[in-house]
Design a protein around this motif. Structure first.
Motif, PDB file in Angstrom:
ATOM      1  N   LYS A 176      -9.182   2.718  -3.188  1.00 23.49           N
ATOM      2  CA  LYS A 176      -9.305   1.509  -4.006  1.00 23.49           C
ATOM      3  C   LYS A 176     -10.473   1.703  -4.960  1.00 23.49           C
TER       4      LYS A 176
ATOM      5  N   TRP B  29       0.834  -1.203   0.000  1.00 29.54           N
ATOM      6  CA  TRP B  29       0.000   0.000   0.000  1.00 29.54           C
ATOM      7  C   TRP B  29       0.865   1.249   0.000  1.00 29.54           C
TER       8      TRP B  29
ATOM      9  N   CYS C  43     -15.073   4.007  -6.690  1.00 28.37           N
ATOM     10  CA  CYS C  43     -13.860   4.024  -5.874  1.00 28.37           C
ATOM     11  C   CYS C  43     -14.256   4.276  -4.419  1.00 28.37           C
TER      12      CYS C  43
ATOM     13  N   ASP D 267      -9.087  -2.974  -7.934  1.00 25.49           N
ATOM     14  CA  ASP D 267      -9.094  -3.703  -6.662  1.00 25.49           C
ATOM     15  C   ASP D 267      -7.766  -3.678  -5.908  1.00 25.49           C
ATOM     16  N   GLU D 268      -6.853  -2.745  -6.232  1.00 22.57           N
ATOM     17  CA  GLU D 268      -5.625  -2.574  -5.454  1.00 22.57           C
ATOM     18  C   GLU D 268      -5.742  -1.314  -4.620  1.00 22.57           C
ATOM     19  N   TRP D 269      -5.147  -1.344  -3.433  1.00 20.02           N
ATOM     20  CA  TRP D 269      -5.148  -0.176  -2.563  1.00 20.02           C
ATOM     21  C   TRP D 269      -4.007   0.754  -2.928  1.00 20.02           C
ATOM     22  N   TYR D 270      -4.273   2.049  -2.850  1.00 23.04           N
ATOM     23  CA  TYR D 270      -3.284   3.086  -3.137  1.00 23.04           C
ATOM     24  C   TYR D 270      -3.265   4.091  -1.998  1.00 23.04           C
TER      25      TYR D 270
ATOM     26  N   THR E 255     -12.958  -0.243  -7.694  1.00 20.46           N
ATOM     27  CA  THR E 255     -13.435  -1.578  -8.052  1.00 20.46           C
ATOM     28  C   THR E 255     -14.045  -1.633  -9.443  1.00 20.46           C
TER      29      THR E 255
END
Length: 131
Positions: A101, A7, A64, A39-42, A103
């Motif tokens: 995130k 993250w 998001c 679907d990745e966290w930033y 989706t």
């Protein structure tokens, strides 16, 4: 923890400014563009600069999710803030760290403010898989 490190490595930096009554993101009129993996966290780090110091709403697009992590460099007592939000209160000169995130794939606009139709400070291009 590997998930926390991932993250932190997925960092997006945005300076959202008002210049001559128009919004810009990272010095680009109409906003900067970021490519994100679905679907990745930033770690979305946002700084606002508004010469009038108006209170501003930072709008995270539908599709998001955002969680407040820190305000002006000070981490919240409870991280992440629950529940998730699509709107964050900012001042004319503030900083916020948001866990973000998306989706839904496609282009999504991040907006800031109170100025009619001229609010876009970033575009999030969300793709499936590796960008």
């Amino acid at each position: 923890d590997a998930n926390i490190q991932a993250w932190l490595d997925n960092e997006l930096l945005l300076v959202a400014a008002t210049v001559a009554h128009k919004r810009s993101g990272n010095g680009i009129a109409g906003g900067d563009t970021f490519e994100l993996i679905q679907d990745e966290w930033y770690r979305f780090r946002v700084i606002t600069a508004d010469p009038w110091g108006h209170p501003l709403d930072l709008g995270i697009p539908t599709g998001c999710t955002g969680h407040a992590m820190a305000y002006d460099g000070v981490w919240r007592f409870t991280v992440p803030k629950m529940p998730a939000s699509n709107s964050f209160k900012m001042t004319g000169a503030s900083r916020m760290d948001i866990a973000l995130k998306c989706t839904v794939t496609g282009s999504h606009l991040v907006e800031l403010g109170y100025i009619g139709n001229d609010k876009t400070v970033a575009t999030l291009n969300v793709v499936a898989g590796t960008p």
